[in-house]
Every structure is written in C-alpha cells, then in structure tokens.
Design an enzyme around this catalytic site. Structure first.
Site, short mmCIF file in Angstrom:
data_model
loop_
_atom_site.label_atom_id
_atom_site.label_comp_id
_atom_site.label_asym_id
_atom_site.label_seq_id
_atom_site.Cartn_x
_atom_site.Cartn_y
_atom_site.Cartn_z
N HIS A 428 -3.73 1.96 -1.46
CA HIS A 428 -3.75 2.75 -0.15
C HIS A 428 -4.00 4.43 -0.37
O HIS A 428 -3.84 4.86 -1.54
CB HIS A 428 -2.42 2.44 0.67
CG HIS A 428 -1.06 2.99 0.05
ND1 HIS A 428 0.04 2.79 0.63
CD2 HIS A 428 -0.97 3.34 -1.33
CE1 HIS A 428 1.07 3.29 -0.02
NE2 HIS A 428 0.47 3.57 -1.13
N GLU A 429 -4.41 4.88 0.55
CA GLU A 429 -4.71 6.57 0.55
C GLU A 429 -5.73 6.56 -0.32
O GLU A 429 -5.76 7.56 -1.01
CB GLU A 429 -3.42 7.18 0.38
CG GLU A 429 -2.22 6.91 0.61
CD GLU A 429 -2.02 6.90 2.43
OE1 GLU A 429 -2.96 7.50 2.99
OE2 GLU A 429 -1.11 6.56 2.97
#
Lengths: 581, 581
Positions: A428-429
């Site tokens: 994620h990110e």
C-alpha cells in the site's frame, strides 16, 4: 510472553544520542510523550491486538462495525492530545516536532498497527487540509480531526486505477459555492479505502481524488486533471452524504483497519468541497502520501521491532540443544546457538536499521520547511524509507517465526500475526515497484539534487569513521559502495529512456542497502560518544557495533553483487516476451 | 481464476527431457499417472483448498474431526492406487519409480498441501515398516496403509525435545512377545504430530520414538538410546490403544492437516511393537525423515509453483499502466512491465529451480539402492533440497502476492493462503538451522563422499556448457563458484571444532545457490536438444534459458557475496553475548 514492545533504549538512542532531537524539543517533554505512549500502547492497543484480528470488521445494514476496543483505545488517544501533537497551536495542537510524534507512532504501531492506522490517516488528512484548505475548511474539517473526534481517509484508488492514478474516473461536477468553498457533486467508486467506514468516530472526512469534466463532459486525461475534494460522511447540516459502503475487503492481516469499497454519488451525487485550485489534486495528495509513506516505513519497522523483541525473549527462555564443543550435558537457552544469534543479529540489523532510516526521515520533515537540503534529501529518501523498512521489516518478522520454530507457526504466539500484518506494507501507499520508479526516475534522474547532498553526508561519515580503528574497514566499504552508486547513476543516465527502468527495483534494493549501511555506521560512531558512560551501556554499545559489522559483512556485499547486472543494463527480464512465463 | 496448478509441460521436461525417466518406466504409464493425478487434484483436492483452511480441524469428545472433503478426496486417491504406487508388487504396489510418484505428489501438493500431507506421511510410514519390520508387522501395519485404508504418522518431537531428539522422554517398557514381535508399553507426550488424529481413515499407525529404560529404570542418554515402535490407534483386537489427543495446534496455515499433542499411556500404557533392534530408532526413523525431507522440498516447490501460475495468469489479465516510452495511451496487461517480468522471472527461477532440485533427488532415490554414488549424492543434497525449496519457494509465494498488489493481500485470492501454507516448510522435518548443520557437519566434513561426486557432475556440465556460445559465461561462473565452494570447505575443515558451525546457515544458502545454478545450467543445456522440435517450443526454450541467465546474473552473485565472511570465519554473530540482543 507477548507484552514486549519496541526497545525504548533504542528509541532514546536514536532520538537523543544520534538525532539530537533535544535541539527541537526539551528532553522532559519528549520523555513524557514517549512514556505516555508506552503506557497507552500497552494498556489499550496491545490488549486487543489478537481480538481485532479474529473479530474482523463487518458490514451490516450498510454500516461497518469494527472491534469496540479500537474505539475505546482511540478515545483515550484523543483525550491525551495525541492526534493534535504535531499541529501548530493555532490549530489546537501541541507543536511537537514530527520526529517525536513519529517515535510515538512507532510505539503504537508496534503494539497494534491496525488500530494505529486510524490516527495515522486522520493526522495526515488534517495536515493536508490545514496546509492547502481555506480557513473555513480548516475550521470545519481539520480541527475536529486534530481533536480526534472525526477520523480521515484518503480515497485515491479505483478498481481500474491502482498504481495508475491517471485512470481515475470519479467525476466532480460543480454545484455552487458556499462558505466552505466551491461545492461539487462527486460520483465514482473508490477501492482499498482504509478506515472508509467505521462506527467509532463521530464523522469521517474523505479526501477524494476526482476529475472535473471538460466542456464536452469527457474527463481530462492524465494526472494533471486530478483535483482534490473534502467529502464528509456526514454533512455540516447533519444529513448523510451520498456515500455507500459497497463492500469490505477481507485481508490476510492488518484486519482491525476496515478496508472498504466506497460508492460515491449513487443518488444525487456526494457533496464535496474543492481544496485549492482544480488540477492540483495529485500534488496536494502527495503531501499526505509522502507523510503516509514515511508512516508506512515507521509502521513496518515497528511491527518488525516487536517481533524482534518477542524472538529475543523466546530465545532466552527456550531450552534446546547443547553448547557446541563444550561437552556440557544440560540443555541451554537457544540464544546461545550461533545460528540463533545470527538470525537475531540479522533481525536487529533490519529492525534498528529501518527505525534509524525512518526516524531520520522524520527528522528531515522537521527541517524541510526551513532547509532546502533537508527537503531534497527527504524527497530522495522517502521511497527508500517506505520500501526498505517494508521489505526488510517483513524479513525480520519471518526470522522471528523461524526462531520460534513450530510454536511460531501457531496462533498462540503473536509472531505469525505480525508477519501477516507487515505483508501489507510493501503494497500500500505505492508498491515497491512504484517506489523504485519514483526513486530512480523522479528523485535521481529528474530532480537530482538529493544525490550530491547525500553524497556529502556519507563522505562526512566516512571521514569520521576512517579515524577509528574499530570502523576503518566499514568506512572504506561505504566509500566504495557510494562510488558504485554514483557510477551506477552515471551509467543509468546514459541509457535510452525505454531501458532506464529495466532494473529499477534491484537498483532500489542496492541503493537502500547502501543508505542503511551508512546509517549503521552513523549509529556505530555515536556509540563512541557513549563510551564514557561506563559498563552499564557496554552491552548496548556492543550490540550496535556488532549489528553494524554484521551489516557490512553479510548484508552490504549481497546488495552490491547486484551492481554488475544493473550497470550492464541487463535485459534478461525486460526483454522477455510475455509468452515465456 | 484459482484453478491453475503446476505447469505440466515443465514436469514433462524435467522427467523426460532431462532426467530421462523413461529408462525406468515407460512413457505411457508415466503420462497416465500424471494425467490421473492432475484430474483428481483439480476435481477433489483443489476444490476444498479454501474450505479446509476456514473450517479447521476441531477436537470434540477426545476425537479430532477434519474437513469431510479431505476424506472424500483421499478415498479416491486410495481407489486409484496412489498410496501403493511406489511399493513393490509383493506389498500390493505398482512398483513405479519414486521419481514418478514424486511428480504425482507435486501435483497434489500444488492443489492442496494439507490434504496431500496425509498420504505423504502414510507412504513414508509404510515404507519404513516394509523396510525394517518383520513380515507380520508388514502384513498387519504396512499393507493397510499401502492400500490407503489406514494412515500413518511419525511421532518424534516432545514439548522439551524439538530439534534435540536426545531429550526424548517417552519410555517403552517390555511387556511380552507375540506374533507381531516384541510388545512394549509406552508412556509419554508427543508434540506436533501431523495427522495425529482424524476421522477419515479406519486406523492410524503411529511410529513412535521412545527409550527403553535401563536396569536402574533411568532412560539412556543420547540418541543411541532411541528405539522405534509401531503404536496403532486401534489394536488388532479392535480395542482402542491408550492414546489420548491432549490438544490441537492452531496453525497459521497448512490447516487441513490436523496437528496434535498426543499423550501415550495415561492408563496402562500404550501398546507398541518394537521395529528391529533396540537403539536403532533414530537410524530407522531417518529413512522416513529423509523421504519426508525430500517431500517437504517437493511440496514447497509445488506450493510456490501454483503461486507462480496464479501470478502469471493475473499479470496477463490485469490492465494497469502504459508501456514505458511508447506514448501508447491504452493500459496494458501488467505482464508487459519490466518490474513484473523481473518478479516473474525470479519466481520462475525459484520454482523451476526447486522442482528440478527435488525431482533430481527423487531420481537419486531410485538409483541409490544400486549405486553408491547416487546414494552419497542423495545424502549430500537432501538437506539442500529440503531447505532451498522451502526458503526460496516461500520467496516465490511472497512475489506472487506482490504481483497481485492489494488483491493478493485479500482472502479472495489463493496467493495469501499459499504463502501461509509454505511458511511451515522451513520449520518442520528439521529447521533450516538443523539442515545447515547436517549439510556441513555430517554430509560434508564427516562423510565427505558426496562432494567429489557432485564436483565431477558439475565439471561435466561445465564442460558441456563451455562448448556453447549461449552458455559459455555461465559455464565459467559455475566453475568458479564450485571452486569457491571447494575452497570454503577446505577452509572450514581447518577451523576449530567450536567454530565450524558459526556460519553454517549462510554456507547452506551459498551451497544451495551453487547447486541450483548447476541445475539451471543443466536445464538450459537440455533445451539445446529440444531445438529441432521447432517453433512451438520456442517460448518454453526461451523461458528456460532466460531463467538460467537470470539466476546467474541476479541470484548467484548475491549468494557468492557471502563467501568472504564465511571463509574468514566471521564471529560477529557467534561471538555475541546473549545480553546484546
């Protein structure tokens, strides 16, 4: 057995002995914040770590319910002012340095990452509004988050737009202006929204990336067409906004954080207020995303850190096998076996390497607004901090399981859950592959200012280390490693555009290891200043120096072994037809 | 989406084109067995893969209940004669080469490792009895297992005796002799017993390591005092033996395989028959354990293999991003991105490297009884096959998640479960640390015959490859890598006894990579013989060669980078005091 967390001594070492944070905040305040964080983390976060994994968020009648202990913990987090800690006083904050808040966050993340994720996102959301929003938006949407009454999310991805945000199809149609700014109606589907719904905060502030249609009603192409909107779950007039939870993702870990598919505007269109100017959405969102990336790195280091503490404790207690070559008949704690010590030292080099890297970046955040060098260095190191901590933090979690043997594979111990939790962080990110392109493409070959700054810092460390017999060899290795990096950059910058990224991910791995090797040498040098403190610190000092030596003996050479293939522009992978797989 | 399994083409390549298994079994029979395995695996094993993970085994009224679909699948497995496949005709078997059975097992393991574990253990158990047991024991206890009506376990570990089997405290007291041999009464607690209880087979045959007390009633010290006993759950007179399920372990993966804590002899003592002579237990058990270690390696390769197939399928279907430097506006399948190709090629090099290594070992099993060299080589490579496949198979599973992005982190896709399942493999049947000591201590420095044999084989491969422009460089690298290994062995053999194992685990990693590099070159050379088959095989051939080149460019150099620290006898880890952690 499961109540150990991060080593406070190590955090103090990093913040005070190394980063000299007391130049920014007095020691007493910092100690008070960290003491309080440790207590709250142990009493309210760690306590539901397992429960929130087993009793996942669920969707009933359109609402998401999360484990009630999360709400209890976060209300106390709010009461102690921890949401507000990093904000300026005029926004109701305590104006503490970001680096101190980051260390506090690490303590909570170690205890329970999925509960800590809510304030992490909330604070980043509020900071974005406080930075780019107009006064009425700050008053209405940021302040309740700074107070910890409302929580925040970031809504970027869509089913067809994960790593490629230019594919966003959520549309925002101008409605009218009011005292909160330009009001739009949004419609579209947002995927992977952490904290997208829950039953714990009074309201949820979504920051939504969307496109304003052109005159012909089509959506502008590319990321330049992205704008950012404040879309609250409950509108200022107390009515529900037009946002529906279309589903929950069932994750393998990190389960306490409800992860939602949100449908905006199935009816009249979700009401949202534009932040700043149209077309600035991605630039604004990157502020939040950069903060989130460093937080991901810190979280990854922290999850790894607790697994290291657990492994150490287990290895001290578990009796198995005898000491090699002693003829001793009694079984010994496994921490006396070379193989276990090797694993623990590897873990330590990852955990404390990642914590040093991410807290160093947090320190740069504090300096970036007033110092261009720090700002450039922060830009360069952000993808490294995010990725290296995620990848090697996960390896540290894997080692913790191995040290526990069969026990580590059971759910009676926390190390398996920590491993599952940390597996999200390389995804994620921005995945590792995305970070690698950011590092090599934007931060090195395009911007380019960060590299000479980092080079000077490394040269300074090399200079200092070369003067000490303990670290002479490491100084030489680091100097050589850095010149390899410079050579690689020169080589890569000569490649045709279509070839530059062929081995961007191995380059990131190489670069990350060189950066962490530098930070290990930095930490080792700091121990020279601790020597006068006498015997009580000897074990700590020896640990730091051994971990540094370990990293130079076993880790750095492996990463450097990637150089020839990178510099030769290997197309063994990139040149492969899809059909060979 | 989740129905892809192992590449059959690759299995055929390994068995026929490379290992020339048709010298042992005719092609038609082999094809028939593998076809049948693929069908049964798809229809009955894969179908409850997820269900058996969610609905774990449970203990009720002292009995363990497992997912009923496991019983259905294994009854069909038995009906098709797959339990018996590798046994001689006189024991009711089909007398197929072990290597063919191993390939069949790989197919089932890829579909559902925890269901496949039951026959794997049963077959190994029956083979041990068939080898060391007396005729009446074979008739009574091995044959029902060969028919697949009864299942088998191996009972080694105890709570205080995991890696250290000399600590076993289960005692066996002589009772009387009967037509099944010398009958004993056993009492003790056995931990981590896979298939220790279940409600699927008519009976369970436990092979139990225990110690016969000395005249003063104390237990003999060391592993020499271990004897092996056949302890059935239900006795020949249909009464229940004195064995109680004291608990189930709740694992993070591999959940369909019930894993039990068994208490033997809480009442009058569990009835067990001695196999062979007292004190031979560990030697006998090692036969089963060696087979189990190769099976663990095959299983790990297979679990990784399915994740590779899933990742490949996903990467072909998922549209995201554009082709670098083409200016093309449409999104492309992610398999066209260099980063994804790099990950897939790395996976392929691990998966097909591990499968080659483990099936090569299975081929050695077929030859070991008639060929001393094969036997010695098998001994040398068994710890490598077990460990390398487990460690790098797990890495391949990790990569599969990464390729799936956020989706891979959800339980809607199988890649997360495959990763959890494979995490057991570096632990059970001897951890990586134990395998490293076995390789370096017993197999290299003590026995020693394996190394020159392997050296000659590698030299032959180098000689052949050096003659082909495609593989000249790899030939030189392999020759150099092998002489590094020889140099390392010479160096290590000069170390003091107490230092030899200081870096045994890094040595195993290095050694494993060199062995797999050799097998990659072997596979690449085989593709030269396929060239005349024309275009249809071009992608396959190119895939094999690229994976070979990839391994030499990116993998081997990293492992070789460990050499200096190993040869210098680094004590950075082994010399560390426990207090530094």
């Amino acid at each position: 057995m499961n109540d150990t967390s991060l080593s406070r001594r190590n955090i103090d070492f990093v913040l005070h002995d190394w980063l000299q944070i007391d130049k920014k905040a007095d020691r007493e305040t910092v100690d008070a914040i960290l003491d309080l964080s440790e207590r709250l983390a142990a009493d309210q976060f760690l306590t539901h770590y397992k429960a929130a994994d087993i009793e996942e968020p669920y969707l009933r009648d359109g609402r998401v319910h999360i484990h009630p202990a999360i709400g209890v913990a976060l209300r106390q987090y709010a009461e102690l002012g921890l949401f507000s800690a990093s904000f300026p006083e005029r926004h109701g904050g305590m104006e503490l340095p970001y680096s101190v808040c980051a260390a506090s966050f690490a303590i909570f993340a170690a205890a329970n990452i999925s509960t800590a994720a809510y304030p992490m996102l909330t604070v980043a959301n509020a900071r974005l509004i406080a930075t780019f929003g107009q006064e009425s938006q700050i008053e209405t949407f940021a302040k309740p988050q700074i107070a910890g009454r409302w929580f925040g999310t970031m809504c970027l991805s869509e089913p067809q737009a994960g790593s490629s945000l230019d594919e966003v199809r959520t549309r925002a149609v101008f409605d009218q202006s009011d005292q909160l700014g330009e009001r739009y109606r949004l419609s579209g589907n947002k995927m992977w929204i952490s904290g997208g719904d829950q039953d714990v905060s009074e309201n949820i502030v979504h920051l939504v990336l969307a496109k304003i249609p052109l005159a012909d009603d089509s959506l502008p192409k590319g990321t330049a067409g992205l704008s950012l909107f404040i879309v609250p779950k409950i509108l200022p007039d107390e009515s529900r906004n037009d946002i529906r939870v279309a589903g929950l993702n069932h994750k393998m870990g990190y389960r306490g954080t409800a992860n939602c598919l949100l449908n905006f505007g199935e009816e009249a269109g979700a009401v949202g207020w534009l932040i700043g100017e149209p077309g600035q959405g991605l630039r604004q969102m990157f502020m939040m995303m950069n903060e989130a990336r460093i937080s991901v790195g810190i979280g990854a280091a922290a999850i790894a850190g607790r697994s290291y503490q657990l492994a150490t404790t287990y290895a001290r207690e578990r009796l198995q096998g005898r000491e090699t070559g002693t003829g001793e008949r009694e079984q010994v704690p496994i921490i006396r076996h070379a193989d276990i010590k090797h694993m623990l030292l590897q873990q330590k080099s990852y955990v404390e390497g990642a914590l040093a890297l991410t807290l160093y970046c947090a320190r740069l955040v504090d300096e970036a607004s007033s110092d261009a060098d720090s700002d450039a260095l922060l830009g360069l190191l952000t993808p490294v901090a995010k990725t290296w901590s995620s990848e090697y933090g996960l390896s540290a979690n894997d080692i913790a399981i191995q040290i526990h043997g069969g026990y580590g594979y059971t759910r009676d111990f926390d190390v398996e859950q920590l491993w599952r939790d940390n597996r999200l962080n390389p995804i994620h990110e921005g995945t590792t592959g995305i970070q690698a392109k950011d590092l090599l493409g934007r931060k090195i070959l395009k911007d380019g200012e960060g590299i000479p700054i980092l080079g000077r810092k490394i040269a300074a460390t090399v200079g200092e280390a070369a003067a000490h017999s303990h670290f002479k060899e490491q100084a030489a290795s680091l100097a050589e490693a850095w010149s390899s990096i410079e050579h690689a950059i020169t080589t890569l910058s000569g490649f045709h555009q279509s070839k530059v990224f062929d081995n961007a991910t191995p380059f990131l791995r190489l670069f990350g290891h060189v950066v962490v090797a530098w930070l290990w040498l930095e930490q080792a040098l700091v121990t020279l200043r601790l020597d006068h403190l006498g015997d009580s610190r000897n074990d700590f000092v020896d640990g730091k120096r051994r971990a540094c030596h370990f990293f130079y003996e076993f880790e750095l050479p492996q990463a450097l072994a990637l150089l020839p293939a990178i510099c030769a522009g290997s197309d063994v992978a990139s040149g492969a037809a899809a059909e060979i797989f």
